[in-house]
Write a protein that holds these residues in place. Structure first.
Motif, short mmCIF file in Angstrom:
data_model
loop_
_atom_site.label_atom_id
_atom_site.label_comp_id
_atom_site.label_asym_id
_atom_site.label_seq_id
_atom_site.Cartn_x
_atom_site.Cartn_y
_atom_site.Cartn_z
N THR A 192 0.89 -1.13 0.06
CA THR A 192 -0.01 0.03 -0.07
C THR A 192 0.77 1.16 -0.03
O THR A 192 0.54 2.15 -0.72
CB THR A 192 -0.89 0.18 1.20
N TRP A 198 2.34 1.79 -3.27
CA TRP A 198 1.26 2.13 -4.26
C TRP A 198 0.98 3.66 -4.26
O TRP A 198 0.84 4.40 -5.22
CB TRP A 198 -0.14 1.24 -4.31
N LEU A 199 0.58 4.24 -2.96
CA LEU A 199 0.42 5.44 -2.56
C LEU A 199 1.59 6.53 -3.02
O LEU A 199 1.31 7.51 -3.78
CB LEU A 199 0.12 5.52 -1.20
N VAL A 213 4.59 9.23 1.59
CA VAL A 213 4.38 8.25 2.53
C VAL A 213 5.11 8.13 3.67
O VAL A 213 6.34 8.05 3.40
CB VAL A 213 4.02 6.93 1.88
N PHE A 253 -0.19 9.11 5.12
CA PHE A 253 0.23 9.61 3.70
C PHE A 253 -0.48 11.19 3.53
O PHE A 253 -1.57 11.44 4.07
CB PHE A 253 -0.31 9.00 2.76
N ARG A 288 -8.37 1.16 -2.97
CA ARG A 288 -7.50 1.70 -3.96
C ARG A 288 -8.49 2.09 -5.20
O ARG A 288 -8.10 3.21 -5.60
CB ARG A 288 -6.52 0.48 -4.40
N PHE A 303 -10.12 5.43 -3.76
CA PHE A 303 -9.13 6.44 -3.73
C PHE A 303 -8.81 7.12 -5.00
O PHE A 303 -8.69 8.52 -5.29
CB PHE A 303 -7.83 5.98 -3.01
#
Length: 384
Positions: A302, A305-306, A318, A328, A371, A374
């Motif tokens: 995660t 990915w962010l 992050v 984040f 995800r 978002f």
């Protein structure tokens, strides 16, 4: 909240709101850092069996010293942290919240100070308020690590009774390296305490609520307890142990600290049902912690990915996390993003410094929903 003006509420409590993250009925709840995986059926069976065994004795008060449970925690910490502690060095309560409140009751109070490093757990100042303890904070660095020079100077000048550090930190997930823990301990062992007798020194409280999610091989502050009588390490079964509903927290410390807490504890504070349920879970330690590695992997995925996403022309930042959540930001319109996610059935947390958000790790299906939602919300925010 509806408190009539003619009630004699304490003046310092007027206008205050009860603490707590939103409790909303949503499909994906990722805001309170729970373990999303329920206890296994055999664990549930053992819980029911242990509670049934003690049910005929519920006309009697429970063991107010909860000796069996303290022995079980000693066995667990010996395995988990490589440190064997005596029963007299352990204490349990109704969640680590009650542990913390007992610490403030025993070591805080009028004329005493507690020192911490912000941003950190938002309940700490409420413990201070409730016990009339002065709350003093030092800002963390931009990356949420502790500014050690400022911290050590503050310990000297503020002269607190307690120094509180959370590792991994909440809400940021930032770990406290062992060398910094030792440096803070050394500073506490030399500092005075305002309002106390000569020769009295602060205690260092390390809150390890999320410590089981740390990188394997990283030592726990529990490994220092036998060497430092002014160290207290708080733990909980709410997070990695998937036992938030049971409300069981515990602390490892020198017997002197434990006995100080025993002075302020309520009589029979830990029910027989709670003790039985906690012992049942500890019989199944491996099963209860079986999802930790996967949640750790989910956290790392995660975070990666962010970090790959952009917001208004800049990469999303992050914070490094060793917990079961990811922090984040920063967003100019944090409230907009939070509310738009909520409209899509995803509840996260808007906590800490302005512009930052926190999401705890859910099941694979829940994280996929997060995800997807978002990305939709991020696109809307870019156009706003």
């Amino acid at each position: 909240m509806s408190i009539p003006a003619n009630l004699p509420l304490r003046n310092d409590l007027k206008g205050e709101e009860p603490y707590g993250a939103p409790q909303l009925d949503v499909p994906v709840c990722l805001n309170v850092n729970e373990n999303p995986y329920p206890p296994a059926p055999d664990v549930v069976d053992t819980i029911a069996e242990r509670v049934r065994e003690i049910a005929p004795t519920l006309n009697r008060y429970p063991d107010r010293e909860h000796i069996a449970l303290r022995k079980a925690f000693s066995d667990y910490l010996s395995k988990e942290s490589g440190t064997r502690l005596a029963v007299e060095q352990l204490w349990a309560a109704n969640g680590s919240n009650e542990i913390m409140l007992q610490l403030f009751q025993a070591f805080g109070g009028p004329g005493r100070k507690a020192l911490s490093f912000t941003p950190t757990y938002s309940m700490y100042p409420e413990y201070a308020r409730d016990t009339f303890t002065e709350w003093v904070t030092v800002p963390r660095n931009d990356d949420f690590t502790i500014n050690m020079d400022a911290a050590i100077e503050a310990i000297k000048t503020v002269k607190p009774a307690m120094v509180l550090v959370t590792s991994p930190n909440n809400p940021t997930g930032t770990p406290l390296p062992m060398d910094q823990t030792k440096a803070l301990l050394a500073a506490c062992e030399q500092a005075d305490v305002d309002g106390a007798d000569e020769g009295v020194h602060p205690i260092l409280v390390v809150d390890e609520a999320y410590v089981e999610f740390r990188t394997p091989g990283v030592p726990s502050a529990v490994s220092l307890v036998n060497e430092h009588p002014n160290l207290a390490v708080s733990r909980t079964m709410s997070k990695a142990f998937a036992y938030a509903g049971a409300r069981v927290g515990y602390i490892a410390a020198d017997q002197g600290i434990i006995d100080s807490m025993r002075i302020v504890r309520m009589p029979y504070h830990l029910s027989a049902v709670t003790q039985a349920a906690a012992l049942a879970a500890l019989e199944h330690t491996d099963e209860q912690l079986s999802t930790v590695a996967h949640l750790r992997e989910t956290r790392e995925a995660t975070a990666e990915w962010l970090s790959s996403l952009t917001y208004k022309g800049r990469n999303i930042t992050v914070a490094h996390s060793e917990s079961n959540f990811v922090y984040f930001g920063t967003f100019d319109d944090r409230d907009f993003i939070f509310n738009e996610l909520l409209k899509r059935g995803v509840l996260i947390r808007d906590v800490g410094p302005e512009g930052w958000l926190r999401v705890c790790m859910g099941t694979d299906e829940e994280m996929a929903t997060f995800r997807s939602a978002f990305l939709e919300v991020l696109e809307l925010a870019q156009k706003a």
